[in-house]
Design an enzyme around this catalytic site. Structure first.
Site, PDB file in Angstrom:
ATOM      1  N   SER A 154       0.720  -1.263  -0.102  1.00 46.20           N
ATOM      2  CA  SER A 154       0.141   0.109   0.060  1.00 46.20           C
ATOM      3  C   SER A 154       0.869   1.119   0.033  1.00 46.20           C
ATOM      4  O   SER A 154       1.631   1.465  -1.098  1.00 46.20           O
ATOM      5  CB  SER A 154      -0.934   0.096   1.236  1.00 46.20           C
ATOM      6  N   ASP A 178      -0.205  -4.070  -4.207  1.00 43.33           N
ATOM      7  CA  ASP A 178      -1.561  -3.179  -4.040  1.00 43.33           C
ATOM      8  C   ASP A 178      -1.140  -1.648  -3.686  1.00 43.33           C
ATOM      9  O   ASP A 178      -1.595  -1.102  -2.692  1.00 43.33           O
ATOM     10  CB  ASP A 178      -2.649  -3.424  -3.464  1.00 43.33           C
ATOM     11  N   HIS A 248      -7.863  -5.208  -0.786  1.00 40.72           N
ATOM     12  CA  HIS A 248      -6.613  -4.687  -0.610  1.00 40.72           C
ATOM     13  C   HIS A 248      -5.526  -5.461  -0.217  1.00 40.72           C
ATOM     14  O   HIS A 248      -4.485  -5.583  -0.443  1.00 40.72           O
ATOM     15  CB  HIS A 248      -6.851  -3.405   0.274  1.00 40.72           C
TER      16      HIS A 248
END
Length: 451
Positions: A154, A178, A248
């Site tokens: 992330s 991601d 996610h």
């Protein structure tokens, strides 16, 4: 028994060279997230010498870090509740199991813990600066930039990119799991992860419609299930917190699956997910000997096939199962029909082996068009790989609830494995499928002229 108790007691009291008892990832509360946290970056080293008890290191102390080996930095992202990432222990264990390396957990929970996402995002460059100071020490002690591998989750993916930019893209590799989308979508390369930030950049996009970055960011970008909704994740808000984070986080668990010997997820370079689902992208290169890229840790084995003149960013698509280890096995179902009229519909195929194991694939993402004497090749995806298929069943459906039942007259059906092209191809001739009725049959080996 007394000796065993004494030994266990000693193990529990194992201390790092700094005198701290097994440093652990910072644990904070939701209260900390509400009031906010100032940035503090902790580095924790794991090796095969200390696989479960971390050693605290910093820009002045390398500890047991072996500068002649690969060093993987694991950088987490936004932590809105303050809790440690649940996947850290598994990732450390997995990395050390596949290679004798240094694994450095970058704990910036003090800074990432806040309910204000933009506050955490604003600290990413500062985290990168701290990491550069530490890598500079490693370089002074003899480490090569080729051996630096950054795994960013992330916001951590963009932190990895910022570190890479400080070394003019000479880091060995960056893997983005991601990469964060909010506040980064649409930003120029200098403000986010970019394929020029390392010698090889691979990215897994698992939540492009919410928390993840939408467009390609690496030399090769993997899009599981199209990069959108992941199978097995909640589809409504009634799924609780998992509804917000499951897609996610799936990128992390897909990466973890690549560290297990029993799961090598193959991906297919393609212009779009639709083309992949329609079987248009199963040849991964110009030559038949060129392998398809695999997801995760071993993705860099494919970097030698990134030829000059290729697009700077390759998109690769694949589907997954909804449960660990997520592997899907691809087959082509080739069907030639002899209906006088065109038939449009979907096919469900089920395979069964002699032991009674079964696996099913519903090829219903869009209707197939069957014309007389025309071969239709359908990409079937199974969650089990049956080595020897004893029986096959087919169901044809037009999707109509009312009205007459149509028939699909099959001149020849052929089943062939993409993952194991050396396996015999299986055929059946002269079948008539009645709509929504399962037809079971034993396949025969296809004539060698068709193989």
């Amino acid at each position: 028994m007394l000796r065993l108790y004494f030994l266990l007691s000693l193990m529990c009291l194992v201390r790092s060279d700094t005198g701290e008892t097994c440093p652990s990832f910072t644990k904070l509360s939701f209260h900390s997230a509400v009031v906010g946290t100032g940035l503090n970056v902790k580095l924790m080293l794991y090796t095969r010498r200390n696989p479960t008890c971390a050693q605290a290191i910093n820009s002045t102390v390398l500890g047991n870090l072996n500068v002649t080996k690969k060093t993987a930095f694991v950088v987490h992202g936004f932590r809105p509740t303050g809790s440690p990432p649940v996947w850290i222990e598994d990732l450390v264990e997995g990395l050390l199991s596949v290679e004798d390396m240094n694994v450095v957990i970058v704990d910036w929970n003090r800074g990432a813990t806040t309910v204000m996402y933009n506050h955490a995002s604003s600290k990413t460059r500062k985290v990168a600066t701290v990491l550069k100071e530490f890598i500079d020490l490693m370089l002074a002690e003899g480490t090569s930039l080729d051996d630096i591998y950054m795994i960013g989750v992330s916001l951590g993916a963009h932190i990895a990119g910022f570190v890479g930019k400080m070394y003019d893209g000479q880091l060995g590799r960056i893997t983005g799991l991601d990469p964060a989308g909010p506040l980064f979508n649409g930003k120029p390369p200098e403000d986010r992860l970019d394929p020029r930030d390392a010698q090889f950049v691979d990215v897994i996009h698992s939540d492009t419609d919410a928390l993840g970055y939408k467009k390609p960011l690496g030399n090769i970008d993997f899009y599981p299930n199209g990069g959108l909704d992941q199978p097995g994740c909640p589809k409504t808000i009634f799924g609780g917190m998992q509804y917000f984070k499951c897609d996610h986080q799936r990128s992390v668990y897909l990466y973890l699956s690549s560290l297990r010997e029993n799961c090598a997820i193959t991906a297919y370079p393609c212009d779009s997910y639709r083309d992949y689902r329609n079987g248009k992208c199963v040849n991964c290169g110009i030559s038949q000997t060129e392998p398809c890229p695999v997801l995760g840790y071993y993705a860099d084995n494919w970097k030698d096939y990134l030829r000059e003149g290729d697009p700077p960013m390759i998109k690769a698509f694949f589907d997954t199962d909804e449960e660990k280890p997520f592997c899907i096995y691809h087959y082509f179902v080739d069907i030639i029909t002899w209906n006088k009229n065109i038939r449009r519909g979907s096919i469900t195929i089920k395979l069964k082996d002699k032991a009674g194991n079964t696996t099913e694939s519903k090829i219903n993402h869009e209707p197939a068009t069957f014309q007389k004497y025309h071969q239709v090749s359908l990409l079937a995806r199974f969650n089990q790989d049956l080595d020897k298929v004893a029986a096959i069943s087919l169901v044809f459906s037009t999707g109509s609830v009312i009205g007459p039942r149509y028939k699909l007259r099959i001149l020849r059906m052929k089943l062939r494995s993409l993952g194991h092209p050396e396996r015999p191809q299986l055929c059946r001739y002269d079948l008539v499928l009645v709509e929504n009725v399962e037809t079971v049959f034993q396949p025969i080996l296809c004539p060698k002229l068709q193989m």
